[in-house]
Design an enzyme around this catalytic site. Structure first.
Site, mmCIF file in Angstrom:
data_model
loop_
_atom_site.group_PDB
_atom_site.id
_atom_site.type_symbol
_atom_site.label_atom_id
_atom_site.label_comp_id
_atom_site.label_asym_id
_atom_site.label_seq_id
_atom_site.Cartn_x
_atom_site.Cartn_y
_atom_site.Cartn_z
ATOM 1 N N ARG A 299 0.856 -1.182 0.000
ATOM 2 C CA ARG A 299 0.000 0.000 0.000
ATOM 3 C C ARG A 299 0.892 1.231 0.000
ATOM 4 O O ARG A 299 2.051 1.181 0.431
ATOM 5 C CB ARG A 299 -0.897 0.021 1.241
ATOM 6 N N LYS B 298 -2.088 -2.446 7.961
ATOM 7 C CA LYS B 298 -3.237 -1.942 8.701
ATOM 8 C C LYS B 298 -3.251 -2.540 10.100
ATOM 9 O O LYS B 298 -2.973 -3.720 10.288
ATOM 10 C CB LYS B 298 -4.529 -2.293 7.962
ATOM 11 N N HIS C 272 -2.425 2.919 -6.316
ATOM 12 C CA HIS C 272 -2.969 1.619 -5.917
ATOM 13 C C HIS C 272 -3.022 0.647 -7.093
ATOM 14 O O HIS C 272 -3.108 -0.569 -6.894
ATOM 15 C CB HIS C 272 -4.373 1.817 -5.338
ATOM 16 N N ARG D 201 -0.460 -2.031 -6.915
ATOM 17 C CA ARG D 201 -0.813 -3.100 -5.982
ATOM 18 C C ARG D 201 -1.760 -4.095 -6.665
ATOM 19 O O ARG D 201 -1.592 -5.313 -6.545
ATOM 20 C CB ARG D 201 -1.455 -2.494 -4.741
ATOM 21 N N HIS E 189 -3.897 -8.865 3.586
ATOM 22 C CA HIS E 189 -5.344 -8.844 3.764
ATOM 23 C C HIS E 189 -5.729 -9.684 4.972
ATOM 24 O O HIS E 189 -5.228 -10.798 5.148
ATOM 25 C CB HIS E 189 -6.056 -9.420 2.525
ATOM 26 N N TYR F 126 -9.317 -10.133 -6.991
ATOM 27 C CA TYR F 126 -8.310 -10.241 -8.044
ATOM 28 C C TYR F 126 -8.497 -11.493 -8.893
ATOM 29 O O TYR F 126 -8.044 -11.540 -10.032
ATOM 30 C CB TYR F 126 -6.908 -10.217 -7.427
#
Length: 306
Positions: free
Chosen positions: A154, A178, A252, A255, A278, A287
């Site tokens: 990210r 995150k 992004h 990514r 994730h 994806y």
């Protein structure tokens, strides 16, 4: 005047849950508007959270919709409300969590924009050509693009990389994602070479700037400070614009490209999930749709009865 319980909840997120500053800021904004809208809706000066029910929360979501907020932003705001009321309930400040009974706005699924392999080669070759002149910004930007495509980080993760996080001998980078969860991501050969060349110029810049230079951050501005989010984003989008002008691709997109190309090459979905950081494999599955669309295009172009 800020709501005391909201302020206490935000402190809990920051200090005890170790939630990212970006998330805390977004929750603060969403809950501040929630308190303001509910006060008007209920005709009170300050909201008593124990009296809020699902109908009041639906009125708040209706307000967000009238204000033109996207479904995705409204869903995020509802997520903030759910977390807040869950915390209130756990601390016996409300009898139940009324947000649990409110349905999230149905989100439209969009296939993420990405580059094909030829576009990636064009992007990186153009950046490499600029970097041959040896200018600091050009050499740095090549390293950024190579690292983005090599790791699928990210934007905030790449910006937050410190020098100690990179192990170019082992070919890996430690990433804080995150919720400040750490993961180790492999770094490919071309990216390693670009990073080493940039590091040489980075060391020269630090020596020129002197004590005021940021010796911790890896990616620096020409003034020797950690690159800002805006500067980093602008550098990447400018390079992407040269490859696919008018497509509006953001940082992004690299990514998305990283994940799509891995899955196209037969990578395991769970492995890609770990590489991307994730929390849920369902997030990574978007994806697979991108890969299926590519296969459909190949099928329609090659099969006689497609």
């Amino acid at each position: 005047m800020a709501d005391a319980l909201v302020a206490e909840f935000l402190t809990h997120l920051e200090k005890e849950r170790d939630v990212s500053p970006h998330t805390v800021t977004a929750y603060a904004r969403d809950l501040d508007e929630l308190a303001s809208v509910l006060a008007r809706h209920l005709g009170v000066e300050r909201v008593d959270w124990a009296t809020v029910d699902r109908l009041a929360l639906r009125a708040w979501l209706a307000h967000l919709s009238r204000r033109g907020l996207s479904k995705r932003s409204s869903a995020r705001a509802l997520s903030a409300a759910r977390s807040f009321f869950r915390w209130l309930h756990r601390n016996d400040l409300v009898e139940a969590n009324p947000a649990r009974a409110v349905s999230s706005p149905k989100l439209e699924k969009h296939l993420p924009g990405h580059l094909d392999r030829a576009q990636v080669e064009t992007l990186l070759q153009a950046a490499a050509t600029r970097a041959q002149e040896g200018r600091f910004n050009d050499v740095r930007d090549l390293a950024i693009l190579e690292l983005f495509y090599s790791t699928g980080l990210r934007l905030s993760e790449l910006r937050g990389i410190d020098r100690r996080d990179l192990d170019l001998l082992a070919g890996s980078v430690k990433v804080r994602g995150k919720g400040r969860k750490e993961r180790i991501v492999p770094v490919g050969g071309p990216a390693q070479r670009a990073l080493r060349e940039y590091e040489r110029l980075r060391d020269q810049l630090i020596a020129q700037v002197g004590p005021k230079a940021d010796r911790v951050a890896f990616f620096l501005s020409s003034r020797g400070k950690r690159m800002s989010q805006k500067t980093l984003h602008n550098a990447v989008t400018a390079a992407l614009g040269e490859v696919d002008e008018g497509a509006g691709l953001s940082a992004h997109a690299l990514r998305h490209t990283f994940a799509t190309h891995l899955l196209d090459g037969g990578a395991d979905l769970r492995a890609v999930q770990e590489l991307l950081g994730h929390a849920s494999v369902s997030t990574t599955q978007i994806y697979t749709h991108t890969s299926v669309e590519r296969l459909k295009q190949v099928y329609r172009g090659a099969h006689p009865r497609a």
